[in-house]
Scaffold this motif. Structure first.
Motif, PDB file in Angstrom:
ATOM      1  N   LEU A 138       0.827  -1.200   0.000  1.00  0.00           N
ATOM      2  CA  LEU A 138       0.000   0.000   0.000  1.00  0.00           C
ATOM      3  C   LEU A 138       0.866   1.257   0.000  1.00  0.00           C
ATOM      4  O   LEU A 138       0.504   2.271  -0.607  1.00  0.00           O
ATOM      5  CB  LEU A 138      -0.937  -0.014   1.207  1.00  0.00           C
ATOM      6  CG  LEU A 138      -1.958  -1.151   1.227  1.00  0.00           C
ATOM      7  CD1 LEU A 138      -2.839  -1.045   2.461  1.00  0.00           C
ATOM      8  CD2 LEU A 138      -2.811  -1.143  -0.036  1.00  0.00           C
ATOM      9  N   LYS A 187      -4.987   5.640   0.462  1.00  0.00           N
ATOM     10  CA  LYS A 187      -5.324   4.546   1.369  1.00  0.00           C
ATOM     11  C   LYS A 187      -6.225   5.050   2.487  1.00  0.00           C
ATOM     12  O   LYS A 187      -5.980   6.095   3.091  1.00  0.00           O
ATOM     13  CB  LYS A 187      -4.051   3.932   1.971  1.00  0.00           C
ATOM     14  CG  LYS A 187      -4.332   2.747   2.887  1.00  0.00           C
ATOM     15  CD  LYS A 187      -3.058   2.206   3.493  1.00  0.00           C
ATOM     16  CE  LYS A 187      -2.514   3.122   4.573  1.00  0.00           C
ATOM     17  NZ  LYS A 187      -1.426   2.477   5.337  1.00  0.00           N
ATOM     18  N   TRP A 228      -7.642  -4.024  -3.105  1.00  0.00           N
ATOM     19  CA  TRP A 228      -6.522  -4.043  -2.173  1.00  0.00           C
ATOM     20  C   TRP A 228      -6.973  -4.507  -0.794  1.00  0.00           C
ATOM     21  O   TRP A 228      -8.160  -4.546  -0.495  1.00  0.00           O
ATOM     22  CB  TRP A 228      -5.867  -2.668  -2.063  1.00  0.00           C
ATOM     23  CG  TRP A 228      -6.779  -1.571  -1.562  1.00  0.00           C
ATOM     24  CD1 TRP A 228      -7.693  -0.872  -2.299  1.00  0.00           C
ATOM     25  CD2 TRP A 228      -6.859  -1.062  -0.230  1.00  0.00           C
ATOM     26  NE1 TRP A 228      -8.335   0.045  -1.511  1.00  0.00           N
ATOM     27  CE2 TRP A 228      -7.848  -0.046  -0.227  1.00  0.00           C
ATOM     28  CE3 TRP A 228      -6.208  -1.370   0.960  1.00  0.00           C
ATOM     29  CZ2 TRP A 228      -8.190   0.660   0.916  1.00  0.00           C
ATOM     30  CZ3 TRP A 228      -6.541  -0.652   2.114  1.00  0.00           C
ATOM     31  CH2 TRP A 228      -7.520   0.352   2.071  1.00  0.00           C
ATOM     32  N   GLY A 253      -1.865  -5.866   0.226  1.00  0.00           N
ATOM     33  CA  GLY A 253      -1.566  -4.737  -0.645  1.00  0.00           C
ATOM     34  C   GLY A 253      -2.488  -4.738  -1.847  1.00  0.00           C
ATOM     35  O   GLY A 253      -3.668  -5.070  -1.747  1.00  0.00           O
ATOM     36  N   VAL A 254      -1.964  -4.407  -3.023  1.00  0.00           N
ATOM     37  CA  VAL A 254      -2.776  -4.369  -4.238  1.00  0.00           C
ATOM     38  C   VAL A 254      -3.022  -5.795  -4.723  1.00  0.00           C
ATOM     39  O   VAL A 254      -2.086  -6.544  -4.999  1.00  0.00           O
ATOM     40  CB  VAL A 254      -2.085  -3.544  -5.347  1.00  0.00           C
ATOM     41  CG1 VAL A 254      -2.870  -3.637  -6.658  1.00  0.00           C
ATOM     42  CG2 VAL A 254      -1.960  -2.090  -4.907  1.00  0.00           C
ATOM     43  N   THR A 255      -4.298  -6.174  -4.818  1.00  0.00           N
ATOM     44  CA  THR A 255      -4.643  -7.551  -5.178  1.00  0.00           C
ATOM     45  C   THR A 255      -5.214  -7.683  -6.584  1.00  0.00           C
ATOM     46  O   THR A 255      -5.220  -8.775  -7.139  1.00  0.00           O
ATOM     47  CB  THR A 255      -5.668  -8.118  -4.182  1.00  0.00           C
ATOM     48  OG1 THR A 255      -6.832  -7.276  -4.166  1.00  0.00           O
ATOM     49  CG2 THR A 255      -5.077  -8.194  -2.784  1.00  0.00           C
TER      50      THR A 255
END
Length: 208
Positions: free
Chosen positions: A78, A89, A110, A115-117
């Motif tokens: 993130l 965020k 995310w 984090g970023v998914t």
């Protein structure tokens, strides 16, 4: 602008829940601003007899994959996402799946844990040329299933209209591909079903 639309799906009718993974039961079209998070998708080409053609659609202006879209990569922290200047965020639940849409209309899934998914946007195309308008047959020709024990494509697609496929050269990533199944009544029509949505996902988000 935030996008908090997410999907948690159960892959019933195809296979039981495996390793805590959820499967998509229904994935909204890209126009509905869907971010596919918390789900896993599988592509298999075994048992398919219809002849598939190479993708013929011209590449779009934006390419999704093999690692990300624009400045965002699946699996980035993130802090790294915030450092792009295009992501904000909010307070997160480490186990919750969140969503965010950038000013550039990139939709980001995310979580505080991963984090970023996932990343997606309108009119994006994979490096192999798969995107809106390409057919199920072209996808079969281009990609393999995400996991060895996933069902064949022609079994999965009629049930949920979505497949999960491996990203070439990126064992930790996968594409979630949603098809327009309107008017698909038989096997021949299935192979002509067009792609609606392509989402790049982190496989580890299965437990998100």
């Amino acid at each position: 602008m935030q996008d908090s639309v997410h999907s948690r799906h159960t892959r019933s009718g195809i296979r039981g829940i495996r390793g805590g993974r959820a499967a998509a039961g229904a994935v909204g079209a890209l126009a509905a601003v869907t971010v596919l998070t918390g789900c896993d998708i599988a592509v298999g080409g075994e048992g398919l007899t219809a002849e598939a053609q190479q993708p013929t659609s011209a590449p779009s202006e934006r390419v999704i994959g093999p690692d990300g879209l624009g400045p965002f990569k699946v699996g980035m922290t993130l802090e790294q996402a915030v450092a792009t200047g295009e992501f904000k965020k909010e307070k997160e639940d480490p186990e919750a799946c969140m969503g965010y849409t950038t000013d550039d209309n990139i939709r980001i899934g995310w979580s505080g844990r991963l984090g970023v998914t996932s990343v997606s946007a309108e009119n994006v195309r994979t490096p192999e040329g798969i995107g809106p308008g390409t057919t199920f047959a072209e996808v079969v020709r281009t990609y393999e299933r995400a996991e060895a024990d996933d069902p064949p494509l022609d079994e999965a697609v009629p049930v949920i209209g979505t497949i999960w496929t491996s990203v070439p050269g990126r064992p930790k990533n996968m594409y979630a591909i949603k098809f327009d199944m309107a008017g698909v009544a038989n096997r021949d029509q299935l192979f002509q079903a067009p792609v609606q949505v392509v989402v790049l996902k982190l496989k580890a988000e299965q437990n998100c």
